[in-house]
Design an enzyme around this catalytic site. Structure first.
Site, mmCIF file in Angstrom:
data_model
loop_
_atom_site.group_PDB
_atom_site.id
_atom_site.type_symbol
_atom_site.label_atom_id
_atom_site.label_comp_id
_atom_site.label_asym_id
_atom_site.label_seq_id
_atom_site.Cartn_x
_atom_site.Cartn_y
_atom_site.Cartn_z
ATOM 1 N N ARG A 17 0.838 -1.202 0.000
ATOM 2 C CA ARG A 17 0.000 0.000 0.000
ATOM 3 C C ARG A 17 0.871 1.249 0.000
ATOM 4 O O ARG A 17 2.084 1.189 0.205
ATOM 5 C CB ARG A 17 -0.909 0.015 1.237
ATOM 6 C CG ARG A 17 -0.146 0.028 2.552
ATOM 7 C CD ARG A 17 -1.033 0.368 3.740
ATOM 8 N NE ARG A 17 -0.342 0.138 4.994
ATOM 9 C CZ ARG A 17 0.559 0.952 5.534
ATOM 10 N NH1 ARG A 17 0.896 2.068 4.902
ATOM 11 N NH2 ARG A 17 1.140 0.661 6.696
ATOM 12 N N ILE A 22 4.647 3.652 7.976
ATOM 13 C CA ILE A 22 4.445 2.610 8.977
ATOM 14 C C ILE A 22 3.300 2.970 9.918
ATOM 15 O O ILE A 22 3.079 4.136 10.251
ATOM 16 C CB ILE A 22 5.746 2.365 9.777
ATOM 17 C CG1 ILE A 22 5.642 1.080 10.617
ATOM 18 C CG2 ILE A 22 6.111 3.580 10.633
ATOM 19 C CD1 ILE A 22 6.973 0.610 11.177
ATOM 20 N N THR A 23 2.570 1.951 10.348
ATOM 21 C CA THR A 23 1.509 2.131 11.324
ATOM 22 C C THR A 23 1.356 0.861 12.147
ATOM 23 O O THR A 23 2.058 -0.136 11.924
ATOM 24 C CB THR A 23 0.185 2.516 10.653
ATOM 25 O OG1 THR A 23 -0.741 2.978 11.650
ATOM 26 C CG2 THR A 23 -0.429 1.341 9.889
ATOM 27 N N HIS A 76 -1.630 -1.893 13.760
ATOM 28 C CA HIS A 76 -3.006 -2.369 13.814
ATOM 29 C C HIS A 76 -3.146 -3.308 14.999
ATOM 30 O O HIS A 76 -2.196 -4.039 15.332
ATOM 31 C CB HIS A 76 -3.383 -3.138 12.551
ATOM 32 C CG HIS A 76 -3.351 -2.317 11.300
ATOM 33 N ND1 HIS A 76 -3.993 -1.106 11.188
ATOM 34 C CD2 HIS A 76 -2.755 -2.536 10.101
ATOM 35 C CE1 HIS A 76 -3.793 -0.621 9.972
ATOM 36 N NE2 HIS A 76 -3.041 -1.467 9.299
ATOM 37 N N ALA A 126 -6.179 6.411 10.195
ATOM 38 C CA ALA A 126 -5.148 6.395 9.164
ATOM 39 C C ALA A 126 -5.713 5.787 7.887
ATOM 40 O O ALA A 126 -6.579 4.899 7.941
ATOM 41 C CB ALA A 126 -3.935 5.597 9.631
ATOM 42 N N GLY A 182 -7.008 0.314 2.898
ATOM 43 C CA GLY A 182 -8.086 1.217 3.271
ATOM 44 C C GLY A 182 -7.786 2.027 4.506
ATOM 45 O O GLY A 182 -6.837 2.806 4.528
ATOM 46 N N PHE A 183 -8.589 1.831 5.567
ATOM 47 C CA PHE A 183 -8.518 2.715 6.724
ATOM 48 C C PHE A 183 -8.424 1.915 8.025
ATOM 49 O O PHE A 183 -8.777 0.737 8.095
ATOM 50 C CB PHE A 183 -9.744 3.628 6.786
ATOM 51 C CG PHE A 183 -11.043 2.904 7.064
ATOM 52 C CD1 PHE A 183 -11.453 2.618 8.359
ATOM 53 C CD2 PHE A 183 -11.872 2.494 6.023
ATOM 54 C CE1 PHE A 183 -12.638 1.949 8.620
ATOM 55 C CE2 PHE A 183 -13.066 1.827 6.266
ATOM 56 C CZ PHE A 183 -13.443 1.551 7.575
ATOM 57 N N CYS A 224 3.125 6.851 10.683
ATOM 58 C CA CYS A 224 2.937 7.495 9.381
ATOM 59 C C CYS A 224 4.088 8.431 9.040
ATOM 60 O O CYS A 224 3.959 9.293 8.157
ATOM 61 C CB CYS A 224 1.607 8.238 9.325
ATOM 62 S SG CYS A 224 0.179 7.178 9.649
#
Length: 271
Positions: free
Chosen positions: A84, A88-89, A91, A195, A208-209, A226
């Protein structure tokens, strides 16, 4: 607590919602990624209608294509590199993740798709009494902080000496909890509620989100979320000052995603 249904949300036509797993059934990231690819291929072949996968993930860090090495966990915590956009994030539990897999006219207007997702999530936040907004140049849904001159000093220093204002390589992870992304609300700074990171292949969207409902936001403190060093993260529960669950948010999210994604006039990108 309201139970979360699993499986498909029936609809006569239009956007289809599929619940992949929540709570004790939270989904391992690579399993969901594989399911995304399967649905993406079926949507491209017109074997399925537009579909939005909704789920919670088991805890994981994922890195988009633009992630820099210095934004990853310093302690070597594993990171899943994905295809994507964005950086970086994290979850994990307490976060509502949505993967709208939608066929768009070509050439695809990627920015318009991101704006639609933002609009749907802003409406979700508003329904719970949280004012979410956009920040120019930064995707996602944000809660705006106080003006810089009105914020409290950090570490006993006047904000004129805040190193983040002058040091492009400032690393909040090495400078104490007062700079942690999860404490941005206490500092009255801009903070991200949701995000967004997407990919478009063959005219069909993926990824997506991720909307922070009630997660442990300290998980973001291991990374530079991010790639943004001068803001932090937020959650609906934290902004409201009360407990709120995925089960409460899920039907509201479906309603607004359906209204925005089905109601939009889909146009190709102007060339």
């Amino acid at each position: 607590m309201t139970a979360i249904s699993r499986g498909e949300t029936p609809a006569p036509e239009g956007l289809r919602f599929v619940h992949l797993g929540f709570g004790a059934d939270a989904v391992e990231y690579t399993s969901a990624w594989q399911e995304q690819r399967r649905v993406h291929a079926a949507r491209f072949a017109d074997e399925l209608p537009d579909t939005c996968l909704l789920l919670e993930h088991q805890a994981v860090y994922t890195a988009g294509r633009r992630t820099a090495d210095e934004e990853r966990p310093l302690d070597g915590t594993p990171v899943v590199d994905v295809d994507r956009g964005g950086k970086i994030t994290w979850h994990g539990p307490g976060q509502l993740v949505g993967y709208p897999i939608q066929k768009l006219p070509r050439p695809v207007d990627v920015v318009a798709h991101v704006r639609r997702l933002e609009e749907a999530l802003i409406r979700v936040c508003a329904e719970f009494g949280v004012e979410g907004t956009r920040v120019e140049g930064r995707s996602g849904v944000w809660v705006l902080g106080d003006p810089v001159e009105e914020r409290a000093a950090l570490g006993g220093l006047n904000l004129d000496f805040d190193p983040r204002l002058t040091d492009e390589l400032f690393d909040p992870r090495l400078n104490g909890p007062e700079y942690a992304p999860s404490n941005a609300g206490q500092r009255r700074e801009d903070r991200k509620l949701a995000a967004i990171g997407i990919r478009v292949a063959k005219g069909v969207t993926m990824h997506g989100f991720a909307l922070n409902v009630n997660p442990d936001n300290t998980s973001f403190d291991k990374i530079v979320p991010c790639g943004i060093r001068d803001a932090g993260v937020a959650s609906l529960a934290g902004e409201l000052g009360r407990e709120i669950t995925i089960a409460e948010v899920l039907p509201v999210a479906e309603k607004h995603l359906r209204d925005v994604l089905e109601g939009a006039e889909l146009l190709p990108r102007a060339v």
